[in-house]
Scaffold this motif. Structure first.
Motif, PDB file in Angstrom:
ATOM      1  N   ALA A  11      -9.852   3.401  -2.946  1.00 49.63           N
ATOM      2  CA  ALA A  11      -8.628   2.686  -2.544  1.00 49.63           C
ATOM      3  C   ALA A  11      -7.427   3.468  -3.074  1.00 49.63           C
ATOM      4  O   ALA A  11      -7.514   4.069  -4.142  1.00 49.63           O
ATOM      5  CB  ALA A  11      -8.634   1.276  -3.123  1.00 49.63           C
ATOM      6  N   PRO A  12      -6.323   3.527  -2.398  1.00 47.84           N
ATOM      7  CA  PRO A  12      -6.047   2.790  -1.151  1.00 47.84           C
ATOM      8  C   PRO A  12      -6.402   3.588   0.119  1.00 47.84           C
ATOM      9  O   PRO A  12      -6.034   3.173   1.202  1.00 47.84           O
ATOM     10  CB  PRO A  12      -4.533   2.581  -1.247  1.00 47.84           C
ATOM     11  CG  PRO A  12      -4.034   3.803  -1.947  1.00 47.84           C
ATOM     12  CD  PRO A  12      -5.116   4.220  -2.910  1.00 47.84           C
ATOM     13  N   LEU A  13      -7.133   4.686  -0.025  1.00 52.60           N
ATOM     14  CA  LEU A  13      -7.303   5.577   1.133  1.00 52.60           C
ATOM     15  C   LEU A  13      -8.382   5.117   2.103  1.00 52.60           C
ATOM     16  O   LEU A  13      -8.210   5.138   3.317  1.00 52.60           O
ATOM     17  CB  LEU A  13      -7.630   6.999   0.647  1.00 52.60           C
ATOM     18  CG  LEU A  13      -6.563   7.601  -0.260  1.00 52.60           C
ATOM     19  CD1 LEU A  13      -7.068   8.863  -0.927  1.00 52.60           C
ATOM     20  CD2 LEU A  13      -5.319   7.891   0.574  1.00 52.60           C
ATOM     21  N   ILE A  14      -9.526   4.743   1.555  1.00 51.23           N
ATOM     22  CA  ILE A  14     -10.624   4.300   2.420  1.00 51.23           C
ATOM     23  C   ILE A  14     -11.455   3.281   1.663  1.00 51.23           C
ATOM     24  O   ILE A  14     -11.847   3.523   0.522  1.00 51.23           O
ATOM     25  CB  ILE A  14     -11.461   5.503   2.913  1.00 51.23           C
ATOM     26  CG1 ILE A  14     -12.499   5.097   3.941  1.00 51.23           C
ATOM     27  CG2 ILE A  14     -12.134   6.248   1.791  1.00 51.23           C
ATOM     28  CD1 ILE A  14     -12.280   5.805   5.243  1.00 51.23           C
ATOM     29  N   LYS A  15     -11.673   2.131   2.287  1.00 50.82           N
ATOM     30  CA  LYS A  15     -12.292   1.039   1.528  1.00 50.82           C
ATOM     31  C   LYS A  15     -13.149   0.147   2.415  1.00 50.82           C
ATOM     32  O   LYS A  15     -12.714  -0.273   3.481  1.00 50.82           O
ATOM     33  CB  LYS A  15     -11.165   0.205   0.890  1.00 50.82           C
ATOM     34  CG  LYS A  15     -11.602  -1.135   0.324  1.00 50.82           C
ATOM     35  CD  LYS A  15     -10.528  -1.751  -0.532  1.00 50.82           C
ATOM     36  CE  LYS A  15     -10.767  -3.238  -0.750  1.00 50.82           C
ATOM     37  NZ  LYS A  15      -9.752  -3.897  -1.546  1.00 50.82           N
ATOM     38  N   THR A  16     -14.385  -0.108   1.971  1.00 52.98           N
ATOM     39  CA  THR A  16     -15.177  -1.156   2.620  1.00 52.98           C
ATOM     40  C   THR A  16     -15.434  -2.299   1.642  1.00 52.98           C
ATOM     41  O   THR A  16     -15.844  -3.376   2.047  1.00 52.98           O
ATOM     42  CB  THR A  16     -16.541  -0.651   3.141  1.00 52.98           C
ATOM     43  OG1 THR A  16     -17.378  -0.337   2.030  1.00 52.98           O
ATOM     44  CG2 THR A  16     -16.388   0.574   4.031  1.00 52.98           C
ATOM     45  N   GLY A  17     -15.239  -2.053   0.349  1.00 51.12           N
ATOM     46  CA  GLY A  17     -15.505  -3.118  -0.632  1.00 51.12           C
ATOM     47  C   GLY A  17     -14.986  -2.728  -1.998  1.00 51.12           C
ATOM     48  O   GLY A  17     -14.188  -1.792  -2.153  1.00 51.12           O
ATOM     49  N   GLY A  18     -15.480  -3.449  -3.001  1.00 47.64           N
ATOM     50  CA  GLY A  18     -14.980  -3.304  -4.358  1.00 47.64           C
ATOM     51  C   GLY A  18     -15.182  -1.927  -4.973  1.00 47.64           C
ATOM     52  O   GLY A  18     -14.421  -1.530  -5.857  1.00 47.64           O
ATOM     53  N   LEU A  19     -16.200  -1.199  -4.505  1.00 51.44           N
ATOM     54  CA  LEU A  19     -16.422   0.158  -5.012  1.00 51.44           C
ATOM     55  C   LEU A  19     -15.142   0.989  -4.875  1.00 51.44           C
ATOM     56  O   LEU A  19     -14.769   1.740  -5.788  1.00 51.44           O
ATOM     57  CB  LEU A  19     -17.577   0.815  -4.236  1.00 51.44           C
ATOM     58  CG  LEU A  19     -17.721   2.326  -4.316  1.00 51.44           C
ATOM     59  CD1 LEU A  19     -17.944   2.798  -5.732  1.00 51.44           C
ATOM     60  CD2 LEU A  19     -18.884   2.792  -3.441  1.00 51.44           C
TER      61      LEU A  19
END
Ligand code: ADP
Ligand code: GLC
Length: 478
Positions: A11-19
């Motif tokens: 984050a903040p660039l690429i995110k699917t979840g908390g990882l």
């Protein structure tokens, strides 16, 4: 202390979840404790675009089917090594799945490539003058790094840490892929990366890393049991003291109701009332109803979304409301949309991924529900604490470690920050929602719980020091 983090999302660039949140927050959090962290990430189109030029620090003529280069540069405060590999990452779709929702066919190679470069950077760091003391790999996508570090000889001088964010994603590949994935044949056994007749990148990370941790102390204990370990319990027990739990924090600058630009910011509960009114208006919810329960989540079995569907009619019958933002399992998406259609003014549902809306929802809610079956840490209950949105959570994993449940003792001591219920039970969730409705009718008590939550520390201070200690223990030199 220099640490190279190997992460498949940030984050903040690429995110699917908390990882992504954790990988994105760690570098800043660790600065204060003398750790300089750089992060190796895949060159997804979005990341390459944000990076711009970058400085080339490494090339490889053929990495799993094509030439690659590694670019170094800064995006915001993040110092990144970006693996630019067009044959692996230049694609429309998510980091792990194609637009049709199916995993990319070559995920084993895509993340083996990331790990290979991680091991090379550890080994050859001197090429560009930055050699890590420790490599920190995340989840199965980073799991092969410690194996390759051993293969390339980097493990003589560089330590390794592996963090399990979620045991459910095992990163398996067929046993016939051992050579293709550049793995040592002698590692294909129960003490190495073999997992029920297949290769598991997660198992590789657990078996080969010097230190393994997961994202809360309670989940670390749970993972050592057959009930939660999903086949890894024996391997994790075997790690002994080299397997621990370190609680996640959140970025308290980004998640701060006093400065949040996605909402009309507030410092005290009076201000929160405005966020609530705005949310009710936006989502067409009856402002007179309540408690307004919110959910921001992947819609999966892990997250207990079936239990919530089961409990929902009872919440509505008590005058409670639900505002849900999420995506995932198509069945859950449809059922929640149906519930919204059947209960106008009481239930509002948005399917999709929407960062600004997630802030408005968390700020506007009276309570945030996290009824997970298992939860390594969970972040939304921490946002809830910070925003005065009372967490109602299952007593499992990090949810058990972050919330002080309302009990006779915590009520008398005035220290409760939320409500807890037994995991995996619709009845227990109904009971907790009933309790929520009961305390909703006692405004003084409710506000006290909200205020306690807003004061509860949810940043990285404590855990950053614990990571620093873990790196020190893993490093070859101090
Ligand atoms: P997990 O990583 O298992 O999905 P976490 O609670 O650790 O669970 O992290 C989820 C993160 O993703 C949080 O930052 C949460 O706000 C965010 N999130 C989940 N679903 C959505 C969504 N539909 N829109 C915006 N943010 C979301
Ligand atoms: C995983 C877990 C979640 C945790 C996150 C970050 O996705 O499901 O509980 O908070 O990783 O560590």
């Amino acid at each position: 202390m220099k640490v190279l983090s190997v992460a498949s999302e940030i984050a903040p660039l690429i995110k699917t979840g908390g990882l992504a949140d954790v990988a994105g927050a760690l570098p800043a959090a660790l600065k204060g404790v003398g750790v300089e962290m750089r992060t190796l990430v895949p060159g997804y189109p979005k990341i390459l675009k944000a990076l711009g030029e970058g400085r080339q620090v490494m090339t490889d003529g053929d990495l799993f089917g094509g030439p690659v280069q590694v670019l170094f540069g800064k995006i915001g405060e993040l110092e990144l090594y970006v693996l630019d590999a067009s044959h692996l990452y230049y694609r429309d779709g998510g980091p792990y799945a194609a637009p049709d929702g199916f995993d990319w066919w070559d995920n084993p190679e895509r993340f083996a490539a990331l790990c290979w470069i991680g091991a090379r950077l550890a080994n050859e760091g001197q090429i560009h003058g930055w050699k890590p003391d420790v490599v920190h790999a995340h989840d199965w996508q980073g799991g092969l790094t410690p194996v390759y570090m051993q293969r390339l000889g980097a493990s003589h001088t560089v330590g390794s840490v592996m963090t399990i964010h979620n045991i459910a994603f095992t990163g398996t590949a067929g046993a016939d892929m051992v050579h293709r994935l550049r793995l040592p044949m002698e590692g294909y056994n129960a003490g190495g990366f073999e997992f029920y007749g297949r290769i598991s990148a997660l198992k590789a990370g657990i078996a080969y890393a010097d230190k393994v941790n997961t994202v809360s102390p309670t989940y670390a204990e749970e993972l050592k049991t057959p009930e939660f370990g999903m086949g890894f319990d024996g391997t994790l027990q075997f790690k002994g003291e080299n397997f621990t739990g370190i609680l996640n924090g959140i970025d308290t600058d980004y998640w701060d109701p006093a400065t949040d630009t996605h909402i009309e910011s507030y410092k005290v509960l009076r201000g929160k009332a405005k966020a609530r009114a705005a949310l009710c208006e936006e989502m067409r919810l009856d402002p007179e109803g309540g408690p307004l329960c919110v959910v921001v989540s992947r819609l999966t079995d892990q997250k207990g979304m079936d239990l919530l569907l089961q409990a929902l009619p009872r919440l509505i019958a008590r005058g409670g409301q639900l505002c849900l933002l999420g995506s995932g399992n198509a069945y859950f998406e449809e059922r929640f949309l149906e519930a919204a259609a059947e209960n106008p003014g009481q239930v509002a549902v948005r399917i999709g991924y929407d960062e600004p809306l997630s802030h408005r929802i968390i700020a506007g809610g009276d309570a945030i529900l996290v009824p997970s079956r298992f939860e390594p840490c969970g972040l939304t209950q921490l946002y809830g604490l910070r925003y005065g949105t009372v967490p109602v959570v299952a007593k499992t994993g990090g949810l058990a470690d972050t919330i002080i449940p309302l009990t006779v003792a915590t009520k008398i001591g005035k220290v409760a920050t939320g409500l807890q219920h037994a995991p995996g039970s619709g009845d227990a969730l109904v009971a907790a929602l009933n309790e929520l409705c009961d305390i909703w009718d006692e405004p003084k008590l409710y506000q006290q719980i909200q205020r306690n939550g807003m004061k509860h520390p949810v940043g990285w201070e404590v855990s950053a020091a614990e990571y620093a200690a873990l790196y020190k223990a893993a490093a070859r030199t101090s």
